[in-house]
Enzyme design. Structure first.
Site, mmCIF file in Angstrom:
data_model
loop_
_atom_site.group_PDB
_atom_site.id
_atom_site.type_symbol
_atom_site.label_atom_id
_atom_site.label_comp_id
_atom_site.label_asym_id
_atom_site.label_seq_id
_atom_site.Cartn_x
_atom_site.Cartn_y
_atom_site.Cartn_z
ATOM 1 N N THR A 1 1.726 1.964 -5.286
ATOM 2 C CA THR A 1 0.985 2.000 -6.546
ATOM 3 C C THR A 1 1.915 1.915 -7.747
ATOM 4 O OG1 THR A 1 -0.333 3.506 -7.914
ATOM 5 C CG2 THR A 1 1.068 4.541 -6.300
ATOM 6 N N ASP A 2 1.357 1.477 -8.872
ATOM 7 C CA ASP A 2 2.152 1.459 -10.108
ATOM 8 C C ASP A 2 2.407 2.867 -10.642
ATOM 9 O OD1 ASP A 2 -0.432 2.056 -11.010
ATOM 10 O OD2 ASP A 2 -0.559 0.381 -12.420
ATOM 11 N N GLU A 3 1.651 3.850 -10.126
ATOM 12 C CA GLU A 3 1.779 5.214 -10.672
ATOM 13 C C GLU A 3 3.157 5.818 -10.409
ATOM 14 O OE1 GLU A 3 -1.435 7.915 -10.250
ATOM 15 O OE2 GLU A 3 -2.949 6.358 -10.393
ATOM 16 N N LYS B 1 3.471 9.251 -3.150
ATOM 17 C CA LYS B 1 3.620 7.799 -2.918
ATOM 18 C C LYS B 1 5.067 7.384 -3.189
ATOM 19 C CE LYS B 1 0.908 5.053 -1.990
ATOM 20 N NZ LYS B 1 0.402 4.548 -0.676
ATOM 21 N N TYR C 1 -0.092 13.127 -6.371
ATOM 22 C CA TYR C 1 -0.369 11.858 -5.671
ATOM 23 C C TYR C 1 0.801 10.885 -5.847
ATOM 24 C CZ TYR C 1 -2.051 7.039 -5.221
ATOM 25 O OH TYR C 1 -2.162 5.703 -4.894
#
Ligand code: NAD
Ligand code: DAU
Length: 380
Positions: free
Chosen positions: A137-139, A190, A186
């Protein structure tokens, strides 16, 4: 039947995974697709009802943390490629229960990596022709400022076309070399899993790839995420809870465009590389919500403005990242991928899908979907 490839797709009963499984099962009858999923609250096999009878499709209910079971599955099917999507994916849940995220996202990924390594090392050809492709993810990159260093506002809430606006905006996007800076449990989990994947390449030479994608939207998304939650609430005349002032910015991509990118990268991506996936499509939450309310009211046949009153500002998400924006030019230039849909077109298609499939929404919100496996698979 002898298959040309045996591909393990984890998390295939989830939102993005179901689109990837469907694409691969239909497009590659010469591949055997093994969908491995634990069927947590987020897994719904009804998402794949249309392909579950296909000759090249197998479902295995398993937990990616169950190392011995995963080893068995690699050997049983002769797995030579992995597309790893299984994860706990919802930021709000990670704030309430970080342990589950560390277990599945970190330890589960490690268990898959080690199982792949041991199985492939046991074969004569070893790592040749193998691939472990990790979906991220970009997060993990953290949060971007709303203005560039010169104070120019970011190009959000626009239909910014790939490249042009970006060139003008300098470096205020996440690129593949942006240092990791996760903020939520989260994204921390990741980020950790991404590091493990790269460590397995750097230490053991495992052929790996990582992609980091922006917010996905489209059919089959669990209605805890912004877009399907709000469509469902509009149907029922329930409040639309906007976190904080609704000023946070997200970069949205239609899920089938993500699935197409995954297909392309699985086949053409360079080992050990990272590719960012996104459509240069930033929206302030409140602007997106206004469009979503307008489109949903129109498709429901409500007079314009009917559901505006449902918009309700609520307490902000803890540690709420201000802005995500992906620079996907590497993928566009090196592999020729492009998003196929403009946002308003994709959003309308999405709203239409949920309204045409209200039984799917009701099945998920009532919990009935959790009996699908028992009904359809047990005793097969
Ligand atoms: P999702 O929550 O809809 O689906 C996750 C799937 O993983 C479910 O089917 C669930 O049953 C399965 N799963 C969870 N824990 C498991 C375990 N221990 N063992 C086996 N299966 C397990 O998630 P999604 O939105 O489809 O996201 C898929 C992947 O893509 C995730 O890795 C996520 O981090 C990543 N991603 C998502 C987005 C997005 O916008 N949704 C964007 C970028 C990246
Ligand atoms: O950026 C990629 C990520 O996008 C993925 O890695 C995650 O798996 C996926 O869940 C998504 O994360 P977000 O937190 O951005 O998605 P969510 O739909 O939960 O929220 C989108 C934005 O809307 C975010 O700024 C929070 C806000 N929001 C969300 C909900 C559920 C609200 O204002 N109200 C809500 O009720």
């Amino acid at each position: 039947m002898n298959f040309k490839r045996n591909i393990l797709i984890t998390g295939g009963a989830g939102f993005i995974g179901s689109h990837v499984v469907r694409l691969f099962v239909k497009k590659y009858p010469e591949y055997r697709i093994v969908n491995l999923d634990k069927l947590t609250y987020a897994g719904n096999l009804a998402n794949l009802a249309d392909i579950e009878g296909a000759a090249n499709y197998v479902f295995e209910r398993a937990d990616i943390c169950d190392f011995e079971r995963i080893r068995e599955i690699f050997a049983t099917y002769g797995i030579d490629g992995v597309i790893h999507l299984a994860a706990e994916s919802h930021v709000d849940r990670s704030i309430k229960d970080p342990f589950t995220f560390a277990r599945t996202n970190v330890l589960g990924t490690l268990s898959l990596l080690q199982a792949a390594k041991l199985y492939w090392e046991s074969l004569e050809q070893k790592f040749e022709g193998k691939l472990f492709y990790h979906i991220s993810t970009d997060e993990v990159y953290g949060s971007l400022a709303m203005t560039d260093p010169a104070g120019t506002p970011a190009p959000f809430s626009t239909q910014a076309s790939a490249g042009t606006r970006h060139e003008a905006y300098g470096n205020a996007f996440f690129t593949e070399t942006t240092p990791y800076s996760p903020h939520s449990p989260y994204s921390a989990s990741k980020a950790s899993s991404d590091h493990f994947v790269r460590a397995f390449h750097d230490t053991y030479g495992l052929p790996t790839l990582v992609t980091n994608c922006s917010n996905n939207y489209g059919p089959y998304q669990f209605p805890e995420k912004l877009i399907p939650l709000f469509i469902n609430n509009i149907r029922h005349g329930k409040p639309l809870p906007v976190y904080g002032k609704g000023e946070n910015v997200r970069d949205w991509l239609f899920v089938e465009d993500h699935a197409r990118a995954i297909d392309l990268i699985f086949h053409k991506g360079k080992i050990a590389e990272t590719y960012n996936i996104g459509g240069f499509n930033e929206w302030k939450n409140i602007d997106l919500i206004k469009v979503l309310v307008r489109v949903t009211d129109r498709l429901l046949g409500n007079p314009a403005g009917t559901s505006d009153k449902l918009i309700t500002y609520v307490t902000d998400r803890l540690g709420h990242d201000a802005r995500y924006a992906i620079d996907s030019r590497k993928l566009q230039k090196e592999l020729g991928w492009e998003p196929s849909l403009q946002f308003e077109e994709g959003l309308e298609k999405t709203v239409r899908w949920y309204l045409d499939n209200q039984a799917w929404l009701d099945n998920v919100t009532s919990g009935d979907y959790q009996h699908y496996y028992e009904k359809m698979y047990k005793g097969r």
